[in-house]
Structures are given as structure tokens and as C-alpha cells.
Write a protein that holds these residues in place. Structure first.
Motif, PDB file in Angstrom:
ATOM      1  N   UNK A   1      -3.923   6.453  -1.525  1.00 24.32           N
ATOM      2  CA  UNK A   1      -2.929   7.274  -2.452  1.00 24.32           C
ATOM      3  C   UNK A   1      -1.888   7.672  -1.983  1.00 24.32           C
ATOM      4  N   UNK A   2      -1.875   8.184  -0.865  1.00 20.67           N
ATOM      5  CA  UNK A   2      -0.695   8.883  -0.266  1.00 20.67           C
ATOM      6  C   UNK A   2       0.450   7.872  -0.001  1.00 20.67           C
ATOM      7  N   UNK A   3       0.053   6.746   0.360  1.00 21.57           N
ATOM      8  CA  UNK A   3       0.937   5.596   0.624  1.00 21.57           C
ATOM      9  C   UNK A   3       1.891   5.275  -0.639  1.00 21.57           C
ATOM     10  N   UNK A   4       1.114   5.213  -1.621  1.00 18.12           N
ATOM     11  CA  UNK A   4       1.750   4.818  -2.871  1.00 18.12           C
ATOM     12  C   UNK A   4       2.756   5.770  -3.506  1.00 18.12           C
ATOM     13  N   UNK A   5       2.326   7.220  -3.118  1.00 13.89           N
ATOM     14  CA  UNK A   5       3.212   8.344  -3.541  1.00 13.89           C
ATOM     15  C   UNK A   5       4.542   8.233  -2.925  1.00 13.89           C
ATOM     16  N   UNK A   6       4.596   8.059  -1.563  1.00 18.51           N
ATOM     17  CA  UNK A   6       5.685   8.009  -0.596  1.00 18.51           C
ATOM     18  C   UNK A   6       6.655   6.663  -1.404  1.00 18.51           C
TER      19      UNK A   6
ATOM     20  N   UNK B   1       2.401   0.765  -8.033  1.00 23.30           N
ATOM     21  CA  UNK B   1       2.220   1.996  -7.254  1.00 23.30           C
ATOM     22  C   UNK B   1       0.932   2.699  -7.806  1.00 23.30           C
ATOM     23  N   UNK B   2       1.241   2.898  -9.024  1.00 18.20           N
ATOM     24  CA  UNK B   2      -0.027   3.668  -9.882  1.00 18.20           C
ATOM     25  C   UNK B   2      -1.225   3.021  -9.779  1.00 18.20           C
ATOM     26  N   UNK B   3      -1.169   1.616 -10.037  1.00 19.59           N
ATOM     27  CA  UNK B   3      -2.531   0.856  -9.991  1.00 19.59           C
ATOM     28  C   UNK B   3      -3.120   0.727  -8.574  1.00 19.59           C
ATOM     29  N   UNK B   4      -2.298   0.431  -7.440  1.00 19.91           N
ATOM     30  CA  UNK B   4      -2.878   0.390  -6.307  1.00 19.91           C
ATOM     31  C   UNK B   4      -3.231   1.853  -5.972  1.00 19.91           C
ATOM     32  N   UNK B   5      -2.855   2.883  -6.217  1.00 21.30           N
ATOM     33  CA  UNK B   5      -3.489   4.348  -6.125  1.00 21.30           C
ATOM     34  C   UNK B   5      -4.540   4.886  -6.705  1.00 21.30           C
TER      35      UNK B   5
ATOM     36  N   UNK C   1       4.023  -2.221   5.895  1.00 28.75           N
ATOM     37  CA  UNK C   1       2.707  -1.996   6.512  1.00 28.75           C
ATOM     38  C   UNK C   1       2.490  -0.970   7.652  1.00 28.75           C
ATOM     39  N   UNK C   2       3.764  -0.790   8.375  1.00 30.59           N
ATOM     40  CA  UNK C   2       3.756   0.467   9.481  1.00 30.59           C
ATOM     41  C   UNK C   2       3.602   1.709   8.767  1.00 30.59           C
ATOM     42  N   UNK C   3       4.527   2.049   7.545  1.00 32.65           N
ATOM     43  CA  UNK C   3       4.258   3.200   6.766  1.00 32.65           C
ATOM     44  C   UNK C   3       2.968   3.344   6.330  1.00 32.65           C
ATOM     45  N   UNK C   4       2.178   2.328   5.742  1.00 33.05           N
ATOM     46  CA  UNK C   4       0.911   2.540   5.030  1.00 33.05           C
ATOM     47  C   UNK C   4      -0.117   2.647   6.448  1.00 33.05           C
ATOM     48  N   UNK C   5       0.120   2.068   7.457  1.00 35.31           N
ATOM     49  CA  UNK C   5      -0.756   2.242   8.767  1.00 35.31           C
ATOM     50  C   UNK C   5      -0.671   3.574   9.175  1.00 35.31           C
ATOM     51  N   UNK C   6       0.443   4.219   9.327  1.00 33.64           N
ATOM     52  CA  UNK C   6       0.597   5.475   9.913  1.00 33.64           C
ATOM     53  C   UNK C   6       0.051   6.602   9.014  1.00 33.64           C
ATOM     54  N   UNK C   7       0.523   6.491   7.652  1.00 32.25           N
ATOM     55  CA  UNK C   7       0.075   7.539   6.495  1.00 32.25           C
ATOM     56  C   UNK C   7      -1.254   7.437   6.220  1.00 32.25           C
ATOM     57  N   UNK C   8      -1.915   6.417   6.125  1.00 34.35           N
ATOM     58  CA  UNK C   8      -3.489   6.402   5.701  1.00 34.35           C
ATOM     59  C   UNK C   8      -4.387   6.725   6.904  1.00 34.35           C
ATOM     60  N   UNK C   9      -3.794   6.746   8.377  1.00 30.00           N
ATOM     61  CA  UNK C   9      -4.700   7.296   9.174  1.00 30.00           C
ATOM     62  C   UNK C   9      -4.303   8.642   9.673  1.00 30.00           C
TER      63      UNK C   9
ATOM     64  N   UNK D   1      -3.013  11.121   7.099  1.00 28.36           N
ATOM     65  CA  UNK D   1      -2.927  12.228   5.843  1.00 28.36           C
ATOM     66  C   UNK D   1      -4.109  11.911   5.082  1.00 28.36           C
ATOM     67  N   UNK D   2      -4.481  12.828   4.347  1.00 32.02           N
ATOM     68  CA  UNK D   2      -5.751  12.436   3.497  1.00 32.02           C
ATOM     69  C   UNK D   2      -5.411  11.469   2.328  1.00 32.02           C
TER      70      UNK D   2
END
Length: 421
Positions: free
Chosen positions: A189-194, A112-116, A174-182, A184-185
Motif C-alpha cells: 500500500x505505502x509504495x502506491x501512496x508515494x 495506484x488505487x487498484x494496486x494498493x 522498483x528501488x523505491x518499492x523494494x525499500x519502502x516495502x521492507x 514501512x508497514x
């Protein structure tokens, strides 16, 4: 007298074994809710496994890399997973489920840290590699832990819960990532914090999980190609024959599905790409509940048919530029993986003893993930060379043939394997 001493020694040994390894017959099994909670680490790690899917189009635009490179990034996940499966199943069967699950969750947190913080292809490869290692540990030790918690009288429930935990997490990511990435700022980064929060709760579940260290682990090398006990090879082969094409189909949707939507079909939204993956795996989850009481052979045959039809729909989608056809192919691919996975796990759970179960789970996933890693990568590079429609059509034709062979193999074997009934 010598016979008397021998009998006495055996009796003492039996009492010692009973003390060292609590009897499942006498100990009260954990409540059913613990079976579901034991599956949460599987779900949490699989959320991570596909959370990057809607973000690849964003990374492609910011970093700049081809479809072939994209499938290579995806394939490093398979490399890490397969390498992990060579070790994690055996270690789990010998040292216990918790011994494998806790380091796996730690590695997932590192991913998660590396992705973010990723700023190049190398970082994405490292993150995917770490994710693959964590997933390999979870599909062997985590799924076996669910069966351990369920006990011998709830084996079919354990197979259902473990399999659904995997595919539901794979779709939720992918659903969580799609919604959060569009919405939230800082979309990458936000996706992998969650996800970090989800993984932290999974660590707590593992620490409290009612599983014991194995009392009589099997022998053999620590690092080896995972297998099954003598007599279970046919069951493993039948599971792989259907599960392999099914998970290869969903892997293609995950790796090249966003490119199909954004390039060929003109749909660029990350929420759309994430939703397609989520619906695919939601189908994989729901279909398992729908067919759970059917004979295992029927489940496997239906899975092969679904995968084959999914490939027909995929070829239709790229040649007609049809979003509905692409969605149909994703739904059928999810159904194919779900039924192939449930059928394969159920076959193994029915006969493999607990001290070899994690290794057996690893063997099933090795057989499934090998084509899931090789074929989408080949399709990605072929698409770069000859175009996405042609590359996708070739991939669909190859996988259609493999699914048909798998289904026919199950049909032929129904009279030879009693557990298929």
C-alpha cells in the motif's frame, strides 16, 4: 489580375498562418530547465510501470500463482501499452500533448488505487492494464512534448532527456518499492501512496508546460498502427532492430528476475530485487550520457553488442547459480536498452516533423514492446514446464540471435542512411 488576386490571397493566408501558429524562429524558446521539467511526467509514470516488480514475490506468496501467471500479469501491461500506442500518438499529434497526457496521468492514479487494494490476480491484471495504457500515452505524447519544448535547435538534447527520463523512472520504481516495502508497514500500500504524490506533481507540470496545440495536424485514421512519414521507414526499422531486443532483455529481468533471485539463487529480499532493477536502469541512463556525442550508428551497434553479451551472462548465471553473473546480465541488458532507445529516438527526431513525431515515437515503442511482451511470457511458461534454467537458456539464445541480427543490420545500413554517421 487573376494572378495578382492569387498572390494577394496567398499573402493573406500566410499572415493568418503566422498568427495562428507562432513562429519558432521568432518566439524565444523556453529555458533548458523546462526541457528537463517537461520530462518529469514521463519519469513519474515509468516509476509506476515497474514499482510492482519487487512486490510480485510477496503477492505470489499471499495470493498463490505460478511463474507463467506472473508473466501473464506482466504481459497485460504490454497489451494495454500496445493498445494505447494505436491511438495516443495520433491523438497527440492532432489535439495536442496535454490532451493525451492529463487523462494518462489520471489513469495512472487509478492504477495506484487498484494496486494498493489488490486481493487477487484479476486486480493485478487490471492495474497492470491501466498502467500499460498510461505508459503508452506517455511514451508517445510525453516524449514528443519534450522535443516540442526543446525546439528545433535542441533535438539531440530532447532525445537524450526523454530517453533518460523513461529509463530512470523505470529503475527508480522498483528501488523505491523494494525499500519502502521492507522498511514501512503495509508494503503493498505505502509504495502506491508515494507514487500517487509523484503523479500529482506530474499533473502540475503538464498543466504549466509551454506546449501549444498543433496548428496543422496530419490526416488519416484516428486508430491505426502507428508509422512514420515516407522516407523514414528505414530509420524506424533500424531503431526497432536494436531497441526491441534491448527492452525485451530488461523486461525479462523485471518479470522473472525476482524469481531467479528468490528461487534459483536463494536471495529473497525485495530490496535486493528492486536494487537489481534500479542498477539496470541506472546503467541505461548513464550509458546514454556517455555515448550521446557518438554517431548514431555506433550507438546502435554498441547497444546490440551489450544486449548479446547480457544474454551470455544470463545463461551463465542460471547454470552456475552466480549472483554476480546475473547482475552483469542486468547491467548489460540496461546498457543495451539505453543505447538502442537513444539511437532510435535520435534517428526519428532528426527527420520526422513535429506533426508526426508522437506517432513515430509510438511506432518505435510498438516494435520494441511486441517482443518484450511475447518472449518473457513464453519463457515463463517454458520455465514452468521444463525448469527455470532451461527456459532461461532458451530465452537467452533466442534474444542473442535477435540482437546479433539487429547489430549486423545497422552495420550493413551505415552507408545507406546518412543519419547513422
Amino acid at each position: 489580375m487573376p494572378e495578382s488576386r492569387t498572390a494577394s490571397a496567398k499573402a493573406v493566408g500566410a499572415r493568418e498562418t503566422a498568427v495562428d501558429e507562432p513562429s519558432r524562429a521568432t518566439a524565444s524558446p523556453p529555458p533548458t530547465w523546462w526541457v528537463w521539467l517537461a520530462a518529469w511526467p514521463v519519469t513519474a509514470v515509468f516509476v509506476l510501470s515497474n514499482a510492482a516488480t519487487p512486490l510480485y514475490v510477496l503477492w505470489q506468496r499471499e495470493i498463490g500463482f505460478s511463474k507463467g501467471t506472473l508473466t501473464v500479469v506482466f504481459a497485460f501491461y504490454i497489451v494495454g501499452l500496445l493498445g494505447s500506442l494505436l491511438v495516443s500518438g495520433v491523438v497527440s499529434d492532432r489535439l495536442g500533448r496535454r490532451t493525451v497526457l492529463l487523462p494518462a496521468l489520471g489513469l495512472a492514479l487509478a492504477a495506484c488505487v487498484v494496486f494498493a487494494t489488490a486481493a487477487g490476480v484479476t486486480a493485478l491484471i487490471v492495474a497492470r492494464l491501466c498502467t500499460g495504457i498510461a505508459v503508452g500515452a506517455v511514451v508517445s505524447a510525453g516524449m514528443a512534448a519534450v522535443t516540442d519544448v526543446a525546439g528545433p535547435h535542441r533535438k539531440r538534447l530532447a532525445a537524450l532527456v526523454a530517453s533518460c527520463a523513461m529509463v530512470f523512472g523505470a529503475g527508480l520504481g522498483p528501488l523505491l518499492a523494494g525499500v519502502l516495502s521492507e522498511t514501512l508497514p503495509a508494503p503493498t500500500v505505502t509504495v502506491f501512496v508515494v507514487e500517487t504524490v509523484l503523479l500529482a506533481t506530474a499533473v502540475l507540470a503538464v498543466l504549466r508546460m509551454p506546449v501549444r496545440r498543433p496548428a496543422a495536424p496530419a490526416g488519416g485514421a484516428w486508430i491505426r498502427v502507428p508509422g512514420v512519414p515516407h522516407g523514414d521507414g528505414r530509420r524506424l526499422a533500424l531503431g526497432i532492430a536494436v531497441f526491441g531486443p534491448g527492452i525485451t532483455a530488461t523486461s525479462f529481468v523485471l518479470s522473472l528476475g525476482p524469481s531467479l533471485l528468490s528461487g534459483l539463487l536463494g536471495t529473497a529480499g525485495r530490496i535486493v530485487a528492486g536494487s537489481m532493477a534500479f542498477v539496470m536502469f541506472l546503467t541505461a541512463t548513464g550509458v546514454q550520457f556517455a555515448v550521446q556525442r557518438l554517431p548514431r550508428g555506433t550507438i546502435l551497434i554498441a547497444g546490440a553488442v551489450a544486449t548479446a553479451l547480457g544474454m551470455v551472462a544470463l545463461a551463465t548465471a542460471v547454470h552456475t547459480e552466480s549472483v554476480p553473473a546475473l547482475m552483469a546480465s542486468a547491467l548489460l541488458a540496461g546498457a543495451g536498452q539505453g543505447m538502442g532507445q537513444l539511437g532510435g529516438l535520435s534517428l526519428l527526431n532528426s527527420t520526422v516533423p513535429p506533426q508526426r513525431l508522437a506517432e513515430a515515437n509510438a511506432a518505435l515503442n510498438v516494435g520494441g514492446y511486441l517482443p518484450a511482451g511475447l518472449l518473457p511470457v513464453s519463457a515463463g511458461y517454458l520455465s514452468d514446464a521444463v525448469g527455470l534454467p532451461t527456459g532461461t537458456t532458451v530465452f537467452a539464445a533466442v534474444l542473442l540471435a535477435l540482437a546479433a541480427v539487429g547489430g549486423l543490420t545497422v552495420v550493413v545500413s551505415r552507408r545507406k542512411v546518412a543519419d547513422l554517421a
